[in-house]
Write a protein that holds these residues in place. Structure first.
Motif, short mmCIF file in Angstrom:
data_model
loop_
_atom_site.label_atom_id
_atom_site.label_comp_id
_atom_site.label_asym_id
_atom_site.label_seq_id
_atom_site.Cartn_x
_atom_site.Cartn_y
_atom_site.Cartn_z
N GLU A 131 8.43 -8.04 11.82
CA GLU A 131 7.11 -7.92 11.20
C GLU A 131 6.74 -6.47 10.97
O GLU A 131 6.18 -6.10 9.93
CB GLU A 131 6.06 -8.61 12.06
N ARG A 132 7.06 -5.59 11.94
CA ARG A 132 6.77 -4.16 11.76
C ARG A 132 7.59 -3.59 10.61
O ARG A 132 7.10 -2.77 9.83
CB ARG A 132 7.08 -3.41 13.06
N LEU A 133 8.83 -4.04 10.49
CA LEU A 133 9.69 -3.60 9.39
C LEU A 133 9.11 -4.02 8.05
O LEU A 133 9.03 -3.22 7.11
CB LEU A 133 11.10 -4.18 9.58
N PHE A 134 8.66 -5.28 7.96
CA PHE A 134 8.11 -5.79 6.71
C PHE A 134 6.80 -5.08 6.36
O PHE A 134 6.53 -4.80 5.19
CB PHE A 134 7.87 -7.30 6.80
N GLN A 135 5.96 -4.80 7.38
CA GLN A 135 4.70 -4.13 7.12
C GLN A 135 4.91 -2.71 6.62
O GLN A 135 4.18 -2.23 5.74
CB GLN A 135 3.85 -4.13 8.40
N THR A 136 5.89 -2.02 7.19
CA THR A 136 6.20 -0.66 6.74
C THR A 136 6.64 -0.66 5.28
O THR A 136 6.22 0.17 4.48
CB THR A 136 7.29 -0.03 7.61
N GLU A 137 7.49 -1.63 4.94
CA GLU A 137 7.95 -1.75 3.55
C GLU A 137 6.77 -2.01 2.61
O GLU A 137 6.65 -1.39 1.55
CB GLU A 137 8.97 -2.88 3.44
N GLN A 138 5.88 -2.91 3.02
CA GLN A 138 4.72 -3.24 2.19
C GLN A 138 3.79 -2.04 2.05
O GLN A 138 3.24 -1.78 0.97
CB GLN A 138 3.97 -4.42 2.80
N LEU A 139 3.64 -1.27 3.12
CA LEU A 139 2.76 -0.10 3.09
C LEU A 139 3.29 0.98 2.15
O LEU A 139 2.51 1.67 1.49
CB LEU A 139 2.60 0.47 4.50
N ARG A 140 4.61 1.12 2.09
CA ARG A 140 5.19 2.10 1.17
C ARG A 140 4.73 1.83 -0.26
O ARG A 140 4.47 2.75 -1.03
CB ARG A 140 6.72 2.05 1.23
N HIS A 141 4.67 0.56 -0.64
CA HIS A 141 4.29 0.20 -2.00
C HIS A 141 2.77 0.18 -2.17
O HIS A 141 2.27 0.44 -3.27
CB HIS A 141 4.87 -1.17 -2.37
N ALA A 142 2.03 -0.12 -1.12
CA ALA A 142 0.57 -0.23 -1.21
C ALA A 142 -0.10 1.13 -1.29
O ALA A 142 -1.29 1.21 -1.64
CB ALA A 142 0.03 -1.01 -0.02
N THR A 143 0.60 2.21 -0.94
CA THR A 143 -0.02 3.53 -0.91
C THR A 143 0.28 4.35 -2.15
O THR A 143 0.03 5.56 -2.18
CB THR A 143 0.45 4.31 0.33
N ILE A 144 0.83 3.71 -3.21
CA ILE A 144 1.09 4.41 -4.46
C ILE A 144 0.45 3.63 -5.59
O ILE A 144 0.08 2.47 -5.45
CB ILE A 144 2.60 4.57 -4.72
N PHE A 145 0.30 4.30 -6.75
CA PHE A 145 -0.28 3.63 -7.90
C PHE A 145 0.66 2.57 -8.43
O PHE A 145 1.86 2.57 -8.19
CB PHE A 145 -0.60 4.65 -9.01
N ASN A 146 0.11 1.66 -9.23
CA ASN A 146 0.91 0.59 -9.82
C ASN A 146 2.04 1.17 -10.66
O ASN A 146 1.97 2.28 -11.16
CB ASN A 146 0.03 -0.31 -10.69
N ASN A 147 3.08 0.34 -10.84
CA ASN A 147 4.24 0.66 -11.67
C ASN A 147 5.10 1.77 -11.09
O ASN A 147 5.93 2.35 -11.78
CB ASN A 147 3.83 1.03 -13.10
N ALA A 148 4.87 2.12 -9.81
CA ALA A 148 5.71 3.13 -9.17
C ALA A 148 6.65 2.51 -8.14
O ALA A 148 7.25 3.20 -7.33
CB ALA A 148 4.83 4.19 -8.50
N VAL A 149 6.75 1.18 -8.18
CA VAL A 149 7.59 0.49 -7.20
C VAL A 149 9.02 0.95 -7.29
O VAL A 149 9.68 1.21 -6.27
CB VAL A 149 7.52 -1.04 -7.43
N ARG A 150 9.52 1.10 -8.51
CA ARG A 150 10.91 1.49 -8.68
C ARG A 150 11.17 2.88 -8.10
O ARG A 150 12.19 3.13 -7.47
CB ARG A 150 11.27 1.46 -10.17
N GLY A 151 10.21 3.81 -8.29
CA GLY A 151 10.37 5.15 -7.74
C GLY A 151 10.42 5.15 -6.22
O GLY A 151 11.21 5.85 -5.61
N THR A 152 9.57 4.32 -5.61
CA THR A 152 9.57 4.21 -4.15
C THR A 152 10.89 3.62 -3.67
O THR A 152 11.46 4.08 -2.67
CB THR A 152 8.41 3.32 -3.69
N TYR A 153 11.36 2.62 -4.36
CA TYR A 153 12.63 1.99 -3.99
C TYR A 153 13.77 3.01 -4.07
O TYR A 153 14.65 3.04 -3.20
CB TYR A 153 12.87 0.83 -4.96
#
Length: 244
Positions: free
Chosen positions: A211-233
């Protein structure tokens, strides 16, 4: 400093001079991006919605392994009514051999479909390339799926190219009696090398650590603007690769 030798895949021509013809040479898959992908915008101009261009899974797949293009202009045809087949590859049609799998060997016993189309015949192309990989390495042979060819499709399979180097690709024919021409340089099959290894598997419910692993992954995407998912990945990939 000791440097570990990089594993190498070799595509070895069996026809003299073929290795010098650029359109016939197997090359990194990223050099064969589908036109529809290159033309698609990342943002739909009418809705402002992100398109699949922002999804990292497709470009990663497009860049996996190598594409073997068709090595010579080739024509194939099967007449279901007459039960006759013809192939012609290159000007003299001799250096590039094609054969068949009789329907009793495959299609009599199963319906082979791609994009809802049922194949009426299976050709077999003896590629003028042999593939050599280091000990312990094999390749996946795959159709060039996202090129969406409605005439033919190479059948997927696994080849242990550290001990067996011939590439005899089974080709599903969707021509419905018409003559199909595959041009030299046209994407034909995708080969993705992989190191053979076994992984144990488990099926379980998530743990607090998961759960901590999943939350960290979700937080990485939640703290950036939309359409930047690919850059974070991509950042996560670079970080992972440095640790390997």
């Amino acid at each position: 400093m000791f440097m570990r030798e990089q594993p190498k895949i070799s595509f070895v021509s069996t026809v003299p001079g073929l290795e010098n013809i650029e359109d016939a040479r197997p090359r990194p898959a990223g050099e064969f991006l589908p036109k529809w992908w290159k033309d698609m915008p990342k943002i739909d101009p009418d809705t402002g919605m992100g398109t699949i261009r922002v999804c990292p899974a497709l470009p990663d797949f497009f860049n996996d392994g190598y594409i073997m293009p068709m090595w010579a202009d080739t024509t194939i045809k099967y007449d279901e009514k007459e039960d006759t087949w013809t192939t012609y590859s290159g000007k003299n049609g001799q250096e590039f051999a094609w054969s068949i799998h009789y329907n009793e060997q495959a299609l009599k016993h199963a319906s082979f479909k791609t994009f809802g189309q049922a194949a009426s015949f299976v050709f077999k192309a003896a590629a003028p390339w042999k593939i050599i990989t280091p000990k312990g390495w094999s390749v996946y042979q795959l159709p060039v799926f996202y090129h969406f060819d409605n005439d033919f499709s190479v059948m997927p399979g696994t080849r242990d190219t550290d001990i067996y180097h011939n590439i005899n690709a089974q080709v599903l024919y969707f021509g419905d009696g018409k003559e199909i021409t595959i041009k030299q340089g046209q994407p034909f099959a995708q080969f993705i090398p992989f190191k053979r290894s076994k992984l144990e598997s488990e099926v379980r419910y998530k743990t607090p650590e998961d759960e901590r692993l999943f939350q960290t992954e979700q937080l990485r995407h939640a703290t950036i603007f939309n359409n930047a998912v690919r850059g974070t990945y991509r950042k996560m990939q670079r970080r992972r690769d440095k640790e390997l």
